[in-house]
Design an enzyme around this catalytic site. Structure first.
Site, mmCIF file in Angstrom:
data_model
loop_
_atom_site.group_PDB
_atom_site.id
_atom_site.type_symbol
_atom_site.label_atom_id
_atom_site.label_comp_id
_atom_site.label_asym_id
_atom_site.label_seq_id
_atom_site.Cartn_x
_atom_site.Cartn_y
_atom_site.Cartn_z
ATOM 1 N N GLY A 1 0.647 -1.320 -0.154
ATOM 2 C CA GLY A 1 -0.023 0.058 0.048
ATOM 3 C C GLY A 1 0.896 1.240 -0.101
ATOM 4 O O GLY A 1 0.296 2.349 -0.127
ATOM 5 N N CYS B 1 -12.953 0.351 -29.608
ATOM 6 C CA CYS B 1 -14.325 0.914 -29.872
ATOM 7 C C CYS B 1 -14.956 1.072 -28.668
ATOM 8 O O CYS B 1 -15.902 0.198 -28.209
ATOM 9 C CB CYS B 1 -14.724 -0.037 -30.707
ATOM 10 N N GLU C 1 5.429 -5.695 2.257
ATOM 11 C CA GLU C 1 5.000 -6.341 1.147
ATOM 12 C C GLU C 1 4.456 -5.151 0.056
ATOM 13 O O GLU C 1 3.327 -5.161 -0.553
ATOM 14 C CB GLU C 1 3.810 -6.986 1.497
ATOM 15 N N GLY D 1 4.018 -3.305 -3.714
ATOM 16 C CA GLY D 1 4.052 -3.804 -5.248
ATOM 17 C C GLY D 1 4.458 -2.464 -5.901
ATOM 18 O O GLY D 1 5.561 -2.375 -6.331
ATOM 19 N N ARG D 2 3.493 -1.671 -6.000
ATOM 20 C CA ARG D 2 3.658 -0.413 -6.632
ATOM 21 C C ARG D 2 4.896 0.410 -6.326
ATOM 22 O O ARG D 2 5.647 0.922 -7.289
ATOM 23 C CB ARG D 2 2.313 0.423 -6.237
ATOM 24 N N TYR E 1 -10.098 3.448 -12.596
ATOM 25 C CA TYR E 1 -9.883 4.185 -11.467
ATOM 26 C C TYR E 1 -9.946 5.685 -11.775
ATOM 27 O O TYR E 1 -9.742 6.343 -10.701
ATOM 28 C CB TYR E 1 -8.780 3.885 -10.566
#
Ligand code: LLP
Length: 443
Positions: A251, A365, A292, A294-295, A335
């Site tokens: 986070g 499309c 932990e 990620g980003r 988002y």
């Protein structure tokens, strides 16, 4: 009190000619567009922010949430930085092993003064599908269980296993409601009030609870993340001495918009060290402290390069249409996420015209195929240097949840991925072909 750091992200340059020292035009010519490009030095730098203390406290274990960017070359890069890995599916376990991670820790003599061995791969999920249960049982992968039903299912296959519990502390936070993983509105984790019942179930099943994990959301701010330490400490005391590892989850935010700053990670890790120390005093043995992200490790390292294929006006609004769409980068449509963007003029021509406000969209499309949109699908504009067909648009801070969320919608092939290391660009995933798109289908 958590403060912000002094390291301000530079606002994205409006014109960009190179990525990690390699010409954007050359990258596009050699590998085609749309193209994901990763800067290895930036991934390393972000790993070292967390693995090295620089005088202060640091995390014992940095576990990469590979869902953010699971290309094997990226996994190999973080592995060489001493970062271990999280897996949320059989596919991610397979990737971890292919990138050189061992399935489980080598047994080490444990004592009250030594940290317990680290699990190189942890399976974190709220369910075992049948395939993942087979895989973790066969390979001896440590499991982080987000639902109590997983306990008996694992016990049946791996009698006497040790597990981590993922606990929902009753509150959460994320950059979007869709990435908030705590509170009653989230399906994730074991509800904090259920711990006594879950511990009884674990004991009955012969399962030892050695780990405790809380992840309240993605793109949270540090103020909310800091509240997790207190919530985790309360649950840890309920579980008691069997605990040898606690995880603060992921986070960690990264700056996306100009003017946003990096958070003060020194203050954050210090807070967790205090929590860990109190637990060690209570339990009388060492407790491993994990994070932990990620980003945080990959977002800023990634760029999406696309080519402008049409420039048009719809009434009063000007549109640049590029060859990447929400099939390539889904974050804006999902988002309303903001990504910095810059222009690389074809042939590296100097940009002469004044900047103008444009909406930037892709080839799909579907009206939502717009990179400059706000949450709710409202089309916004961005001030960009005047662009022509053939120029390249570079969408920045795209390394996390970029390629991994790409799809084959409209039968578009998945893009290529390139890693730039020491000024050398290397293809680390080939662009899909038309044959790839129909593989496995029959008439
Ligand atoms: N740990 C667990 C259990 C998670 O579910 C996640 C993210 C992480 C760690 C890593 O979170 P991070 O450090 O990256 O914030 N697709 C969304 C993000 C979804 C995150 C899902 N879980 C986006 O593009 O923003």
């Amino acid at each position: 009190m958590i403060r912000v750091h002094s390291e301000t992200i530079a606002s994205a340059p409006q014109v960009r000619h190179e990525i990690a020292g390699v010409s954007v035009g050359e990258l596009a010519k050699r590998f085609g567009t749309p193209l994901y490009v990763y800067d290895a030095a930036m991934v390393r730098r972000r790993c070292r922010d967390l693995t090295r203390s620089g005088g202060g406290a640091s995390w014992d274990t940095v576990r990469f949430a590979q869902k953010a960017c699971s290309n094997l070359a990226v996994l190999d890069l973080v592995r060489r930085e001493g970062v271990v890995v999280d897996a949320v599916s059989t596919g991610e376990i397979h990737r971890a092993l292919a990138a050189g991670y061992a399935a489980h820790a080598a047994p080490e003599p444990a004592g009250p003064h030594t940290l317990p061995p680290v699990h190189p791969v942890v399976y974190t999920a709220d369910i075992f599908d049948r395939e993942s249960l087979d895989t973790v049982a066969r390979l001896g992968i440590h499991c982080n269980c987000g639902s109590a039903d997983m306990i008996e299912q694992l016990a049946e296959r791996v009698p006497g296993a040790a597990i981590t519990l993922r606990v929902n502390p009753g509150f959460g936070h994320g950059h979007s409601q869709k990435t908030n993983t705590g509170g009653e509105g989230s399906k994730h984790g074991i509800w904090h009030e259920e711990i006594p019942e879950v511990l009884r179930r674990a004991e009955w099943a012969g399962i030892a609870v050695t780990g405790l994990h809380m992840h309240i959301g993605s793109g949270a701010d540090l103020g909310h993340l800091a509240e997790v330490a207190g919530a985790l400490e309360r649950v840890a005391r309920e579980i008691g001495r069997s605990l040898t590892t606690v995880s603060a989850g992921g986070g960690l935010p990264v700056p996306y918009r100009p003017g946003e700053v990096h958070a003060d990670l020194g203050g954050y890790v210090a807070l967790w060290h205090d929590t860990r120390r109190r637990l060690e005093d209570a339990f009388g043995h060492r407790v491993r402290l994990e994070i932990e992200p990620g980003r945080y490790l990959v977002a800023e390292a990634g760029y999406l390069v696309a080519e402008v294929r049409a420039v048009k006006r719809q009434g009063g609004r000007k549109y640049l249409l590029v060859d990447a769409g929400f099939n390539t980068l889904a974050r804006p449509v999902l988002y309303g996420s903001y990504h910095p963007m810059s222009l690389c003029p074809a042939g590296n021509d100097p940009v002469v015209a004044e900047p103008e406000d444009v909406a930037i969209g892709g080839p799909l499309c579907e009206s939502g195929d717009i990179f400059t949109q706000e949450e709710g699908g409202f089309v916004a504009t961005r001030s960009m240097p005047a662009a022509r067909v053939g120029d390249l648009v570079v969408i920045e801070v795209a390394g996390a949840y970029g390629f991994v969320m790409a799809s084959n919608y409209n039968s578009k092939p998945l893009p290529a991925e390139v890693l730039v290391e020491d000024g050398v660009a290397r293809l680390v995933r080939a662009r899909q072909t038309a044959e790839d798109l129909v593989r496995g289908e029959s008439v």
